[in-house]
Design a protein around this motif. Structure first.
Motif, mmCIF file in Angstrom:
data_model
loop_
_atom_site.group_PDB
_atom_site.id
_atom_site.type_symbol
_atom_site.label_atom_id
_atom_site.label_comp_id
_atom_site.label_asym_id
_atom_site.label_seq_id
_atom_site.Cartn_x
_atom_site.Cartn_y
_atom_site.Cartn_z
ATOM 1 N N SER A 330 42.210 72.823 59.801
ATOM 2 C CA SER A 330 41.988 71.416 60.166
ATOM 3 C C SER A 330 40.513 71.160 60.432
ATOM 4 C CB SER A 330 42.806 71.047 61.413
ATOM 5 O OG SER A 330 44.179 71.178 61.161
ATOM 6 N N LYS A 331 39.861 72.108 61.138
ATOM 7 C CA LYS A 331 38.440 71.961 61.444
ATOM 8 C C LYS A 331 37.628 71.848 60.164
ATOM 9 C CE LYS A 331 34.554 74.446 63.586
ATOM 10 N NZ LYS A 331 33.807 74.618 62.323
ATOM 11 N N ARG A 332 37.884 72.738 59.212
ATOM 12 C CA ARG A 332 37.147 72.701 57.942
ATOM 13 C C ARG A 332 37.406 71.394 57.198
ATOM 14 N NH1 ARG A 332 38.671 77.764 54.502
ATOM 15 N NH2 ARG A 332 37.422 76.608 52.971
ATOM 16 N N PHE A 333 38.671 70.981 57.187
ATOM 17 C CA PHE A 333 39.062 69.775 56.465
ATOM 18 C C PHE A 333 38.272 68.554 56.957
ATOM 19 C CE2 PHE A 333 41.903 66.087 55.858
ATOM 20 C CZ PHE A 333 42.194 66.205 54.507
ATOM 21 N N PHE A 334 38.258 68.361 58.272
ATOM 22 C CA PHE A 334 37.591 67.183 58.817
ATOM 23 C C PHE A 334 36.073 67.345 58.832
ATOM 24 C CE2 PHE A 334 41.893 66.764 60.635
ATOM 25 C CZ PHE A 334 42.194 65.510 60.122
ATOM 26 N N GLU A 335 35.613 68.573 58.921
ATOM 27 C CA GLU A 335 34.168 68.828 58.885
ATOM 28 C C GLU A 335 33.592 68.450 57.525
ATOM 29 O OE1 GLU A 335 32.601 72.958 59.178
ATOM 30 O OE2 GLU A 335 31.888 72.241 61.135
ATOM 31 N N VAL A 336 34.327 68.784 56.457
ATOM 32 C CA VAL A 336 33.891 68.421 55.106
ATOM 33 C C VAL A 336 33.765 66.906 54.979
ATOM 34 C CG1 VAL A 336 34.589 68.372 52.673
ATOM 35 C CG2 VAL A 336 34.814 70.483 53.989
ATOM 36 N N LEU A 337 34.771 66.177 55.476
ATOM 37 C CA LEU A 337 34.740 64.712 55.390
ATOM 38 C C LEU A 337 33.599 64.144 56.230
ATOM 39 C CD1 LEU A 337 38.571 63.943 55.636
ATOM 40 C CD2 LEU A 337 37.160 63.949 53.585
ATOM 41 N N SER A 338 33.353 64.754 57.392
ATOM 42 C CA SER A 338 32.273 64.285 58.254
ATOM 43 C C SER A 338 30.912 64.477 57.599
ATOM 44 C CB SER A 338 32.320 65.028 59.587
ATOM 45 O OG SER A 338 31.227 64.664 60.408
ATOM 46 N N LEU A 339 30.699 65.656 57.013
ATOM 47 C CA LEU A 339 29.411 65.937 56.357
ATOM 48 C C LEU A 339 29.190 65.026 55.156
ATOM 49 C CD1 LEU A 339 29.419 69.838 56.550
ATOM 50 C CD2 LEU A 339 27.971 68.258 57.860
ATOM 51 N N ALA A 340 30.291 64.600 54.530
ATOM 52 C CA ALA A 340 30.176 63.702 53.379
ATOM 53 C C ALA A 340 30.088 62.241 53.820
ATOM 54 C CB ALA A 340 31.379 63.887 52.453
ATOM 55 N N GLU A 341 30.031 62.011 55.166
ATOM 56 C CA GLU A 341 29.940 60.671 55.754
ATOM 57 C C GLU A 341 31.102 59.786 55.301
ATOM 58 O OE1 GLU A 341 26.078 59.101 54.900
ATOM 59 O OE2 GLU A 341 25.094 60.425 56.353
ATOM 60 N N ILE A 342 32.295 60.376 55.343
ATOM 61 C CA ILE A 342 33.515 59.652 54.959
ATOM 62 C C ILE A 342 34.331 59.375 56.215
ATOM 63 C CG2 ILE A 342 35.714 59.820 53.712
ATOM 64 C CD1 ILE A 342 34.136 61.546 51.646
ATOM 65 N N SER A 343 34.591 58.095 56.457
ATOM 66 C CA SER A 343 35.350 57.689 57.639
ATOM 67 C C SER A 343 36.853 57.829 57.374
ATOM 68 C CB SER A 343 35.032 56.232 57.986
ATOM 69 O OG SER A 343 35.798 55.809 59.087
ATOM 70 N N VAL A 344 37.547 58.448 58.317
ATOM 71 C CA VAL A 344 39.001 58.625 58.216
ATOM 72 C C VAL A 344 39.677 57.492 58.979
ATOM 73 C CG1 VAL A 344 40.950 60.103 58.801
ATOM 74 C CG2 VAL A 344 38.818 61.121 57.959
ATOM 75 N N VAL A 345 40.538 56.764 58.294
ATOM 76 C CA VAL A 345 41.200 55.601 58.883
ATOM 77 C C VAL A 345 42.502 55.976 59.570
ATOM 78 C CG1 VAL A 345 42.072 53.280 58.388
ATOM 79 C CG2 VAL A 345 40.209 54.212 57.034
ATOM 80 N N LEU A 346 43.178 56.995 59.046
ATOM 81 C CA LEU A 346 44.487 57.377 59.573
ATOM 82 C C LEU A 346 44.697 58.870 59.372
ATOM 83 C CD1 LEU A 346 47.886 55.617 59.180
ATOM 84 C CD2 LEU A 346 47.622 57.840 58.074
ATOM 85 N N ILE A 347 45.354 59.513 60.341
ATOM 86 C CA ILE A 347 45.621 60.952 60.262
ATOM 87 C C ILE A 347 47.077 61.208 60.602
ATOM 88 C CG2 ILE A 347 45.028 63.242 61.146
ATOM 89 C CD1 ILE A 347 42.379 62.000 62.169
ATOM 90 N N THR A 348 47.702 62.083 59.830
ATOM 91 C CA THR A 348 49.044 62.546 60.174
ATOM 92 C C THR A 348 49.196 63.979 59.699
ATOM 93 O OG1 THR A 348 51.425 62.115 59.922
ATOM 94 C CG2 THR A 348 50.037 61.615 58.040
#
Length: 814
Positions: A330-348
């Motif tokens: 999970s950490k890697r998954f969200f870290e990749v999105l964060s570094l790519a400056e991609i905002s997550v609208v919803l998580i499940t």
């Protein structure tokens, strides 16, 4: 001090700006700070000019000229001629500087984030200056202040981060020392500590106003826009949406995050921490109280405060056996999105840890997929994790309310409402605070979902039924008239709101998305387009309204073959057309299964007995555990009319002709007199009793001569009736001799059905059946000797229309 922010629509032209001035003048306070957006649409135009210039497209100059003309025209309309010279000169100078920037982009064929910030900043810079000069020339104690001198940020162009310590200090110093009653600033624009122009991102004008309000501990922040506050749903999609009078900061942030565009989510934060209330008001209806956002709204408000949505969402899923029990995925998954400056609208995430699913903007989806697949390349190559799964054309809908956590069953109510309308849910998310319940659905279903949920939670349980009526002849026109007469009664007493959205006859069809006026439908129908059964269905399916009902008032075989398409799309079907339910058992069974599978009622009460509750009663008997032993019935109102009026003083031909002219028979009377119509009816009753039967299994004992049955048209048919008049008279006289009456009887018993003309003796339940009445005798295990009897008018346009109407009401109560 008060802070008033006016959006682009509020300052779109000279007339609107005058409205703004009147609002500012009446604001109560020792000092009023006015934050304005660019003139409506100008920011988009500026971005377009930059894009065209960078593409080496000279047409950017045309748009630039439009921008210039608009600003100069506004100056001339607002400011007296004797005061225009200075303002025109300054604005033209600014526009010349803008032109120089665009020429640079044109020559180098590119733009940078820093250059874009400079270009778009002209919108607010010009509007705030022009409005301040208008106020001043109108005699107000006003001054213009460049927001870039107050609000300081980092160098992140496009969406700069505010340096609150420096910004708050600048604001406190300036506003405490200013002696002017009104101070006008441009929203959205700021500058870095180095002095470079920056912008605050989407909704930046709201943010500017909130930053200033928080810095100076304002009395209140007023957001003036083109709607009367935050609504229970988007009023452009949900016509019944209403303004929310009182709401908490948290609720407002949730609603604005999920698409309520009257407020930009970060705007709340600077005032939230200070407990400064926000009032969202309508520039064009300033007396309306709007929406008041505060820290502790009354706890007695509704559990659900609003319904919102976000469109253009992609759903990204990472799954695979290699995720289970492995730390750090999970950490890697969200870290990749964060570094790519991609905002997550919803998580499940599944509790099994087998998958993680997130919603992102569709604009970010490709970058996100590429970054994630690259990061997990090794695990994917080893088969431990599957390549990222992408689903597009999705939207998020959300229920929002502080008090939702205190009310049980809201999630069930939400998902039940969506399920009844065949809205497929792709993902669900709910925070521990229970302030928000979100679901991801197909974008095509957003309108239906929002309206269905709004109806369920906000409209006093008034259920809207959207009708699409095919066949508006004798029965159909009576049906529409009955709806018109009973519309108010249904709404007041049964909480049902019936709207007819589409109508069609064999020539033309007409649609009105807001509901067809039942006072003028006969005039509107000829103005519609050419009738097309396939297009009629496609239109209903595209509109995708909740509680949609297809009403078939025809006797068309082709129309009956379309029922399966309607039911598969969760569109209920109500029909007086007997063809489908008396077709092959396989087709009948399939339609019933589709109705159950897609939660779309398939009702056909008028197939037997017109408006009499024959099928409905039979269903209740079966559902309650009773079993049918025998059915005896006179099911043809037409044949009953014929044989009740036929005697030795009339001719059979004349009576049949009269029945046809008065609408008791089908246009082709042979359908009634051949017994086919009665065979269909007893077949339907046998099937609804739980028996598998087809039309060929029914014994038909015809009373018509074969020559009459073989005729190809009505002319030849009626001629044959004259030819065999003696035969018909003999049937009558034989019955009289036996002290009996002629009745056409249908019977079902022990799995076998038959229809035929019978002599009914005195004392029988059928003997005194008058006019066009029908009668059905149900012999059951509970009624073995004295049958349950249903009797009444079984033919005629009015009673058939009322039977269709009754089926509509049944669906409304479903």
């Amino acid at each position: 001090m008060k802070v008033l922010k006016f959006g682009g629509t509020s300052v779109a032209n000279a007339h609107n700006i005058n409205l703004v001035k009147n609002i500012v003048v009446t604001a109560n306070g020792n000092k009023t700070i006015v934050v304005v957006s660019a003139f409506g649409g100008v920011t988009d135009q500026l971005l377009q000019t930059a894009k065209l210039a960078a593409s080496n497209d000279k047409s950017y100059r045309t748009i630039l000229n439009e921008i210039e003309e608009r600003h100069l025209t506004t100056i001339k309309e607002l400011i007296p001629i004797h005061s225009q010279s200075k303002v025109l000169s300054i604005v033209k100078s600014e526009l010349n500087s803008l032109e120089t920037l665009l020429e640079g982009a044109y020559l180098i064929e590119e733009t940078t984030p820093q250059l874009l910030d400079k270009i778009v900043s002209y919108g607010e810079s010009l509007s705030s200056y022009i409005i301040s000069e208008y106020f001043i020339t109108d005699g107000l104690n006003a001054i213009h202040k460049d927001s870039r001198e107050l609000i300081k940020t980092d160098e992140s162009h496009g969406k700069a981060m505010v340096d609150f310590e420096l910004t708050n200090s600048n604001c406190r110093d300036f506003f405490s020392n200013s002696s002017n009653e009104i101070i006008i600033l441009g929203g959205f624009i700021s500058s870095s500590k180095k002095g470079n122009p920056t912008t605050l991102g989407r909704g930046g004008s709201d943010y500017t106003a909130a930053i200033i309000a928080g810095a100076i501990d304002a009395e209140i922040l007023e957001i003036w826009t083109d709607v009367s506050g935050m609504y229970t749903a988007n009023p452009k999609i949900v016509k019944q949406a209403k303004p929310i009078p009182l709401i908490s900061y948290e609720e407002a942030m949730e609603l604005s995050h999920f698409g309520a565009k009257v407020l930009y989510p970060p705007s709340i934060q600077p005032v939230f921490s200070k407990g400064i209330s926000i009032n969202i008001k309508n520039t064009f209806d300033p007396q309306h109280p709007g929406t008041f956002i505060t820290k502790n709204p009354s706890s007695k408000e509704e559990s659900v405060r609003g319904i919102s949505h976000v469109e253009h969402i992609s759903l990204l899923s990472i799954e695979g056996p290699g995720m289970v029990g492995i730390y750090g995925i999970s950490k890697r998954f969200f870290e990749v999105l964060s570094l790519a400056e991609i905002s997550v609208v919803l998580i499940t995430q599944a509790s099994s840890e087998h998958s993680i699913c997130v919603g992102v903007s569709i604009l970010d989806a490709d970058r996100a997929v590429k970054a994630l697949n690259t990061s997990f390349e090794y695990e994917i190559s080893q088969g431990k994790i599957k390549p990222i799964i992408v689903e597009e054309d999705l939207s998020i809908i959300a229920l929002v309310g502080d008090n939702m956590k205190n009310h049980q069953g809201l999630s069930g109510k939400m998902f039940s409402t969506l399920g009844k309308n065949n809205v497929n849910i792709r993902a669900i998310a709910q925070g521990a605070s229970e302030r928000n319940i979100s679901a991801v659905i197909n974008t095509n279903d957003v309108k239906k979902a929002l309206n269905a949920l709004h109806e369920e939670f906000f409209e006093e349980n008034i259920k809207q039924l959207n009708l699409f009526v095919m066949g508006v002849g004798n029965v159909g026109s009576k049906f529409l008239n009955q709806i018109k007469q009973q519309k108010k009664y249904l709404k007041d007493n049964l909480k049902l709101n019936l709207r007819v959205i589409g109508i069609s006859n064999s020539r033309t069809m007409y649609f009105d998305e807001n509901g067809i006026s039942l006072n003028s439908w006969e005039n509107l129908l000829p103005t519609g387009e050419k009738a097309d059964k396939a297009k009629f269905f496609d239109t209903i399916n595209t509109l995708n309204y909740r509680n949609s009902i297809f009403v078939d008032n025809t006797a068309s075989h082709e129309v009956s073959e379309t029922y399966n398409k309607y039911l598969k799309n969760s569109i209920s079907v109500v029909t007086c057309n007997k063809i489908a339910c008396s077709s092959e058992y396989k087709n009948y069974k399939n339609l019933k299964e589709l109705a159950r599978q897609y939660n779309a009622p398939f009702l056909f009460e008028t197939n037997v007995g017109a408006g009499l509750p024959i099928i409905d009663t039979l269903k209740h008997l079966i559902a309650s555990g009773d079993r049918i032993l025998k059915i005896q019935a006179v099911l043809s109102g037409s044949l009953n009319f014929v044989f009740n009026n036929f005697n030795d003083e009339t001719t059979f031909h004349d009576v049949v002709k009269q029945a046809q002219e008065e609408g008791y028979t089908e246009p082709d009377p042979k359908i009634d007199l051949s017994g086919i119509d009665v065979m269909r009816k007893i077949l339907i009753l046998a099937r609804e009793s739980g028996n598998q039967l087809d039309i060929d299994d029914i014994e038909n004992q015809p009373f018509l001569p074969q020559e009459s049955l073989d005729t190809k048209n009505n002319k030849d048919f009626f001629a044959s009736l004259k030819k065999y008049e003696d035969d018909f008279q003999k049937m009558y006289s034989d019955a009289v001799k036996n002290d009996s009456k002629l009745k056409y009887v249908a019977q079902f018993e022990n799995g076998k059905a038959s229809v035929g003309l019978q002599q009914i003796p005195k004392g029988h339940d059928f003997y005194n059946l008058e006019g066009s009445d029908n009668i059905v005798l149900f012999y059951t295990e509970r009624y073995p000797n004295q049958p349950m009897i249903i009797k009444g008018a079984g033919a005629g346009a009015d009673v058939t229309a009322s039977g269709i109407f009754a089926d509509i009401i049944r669906i409304g109560n479903f």
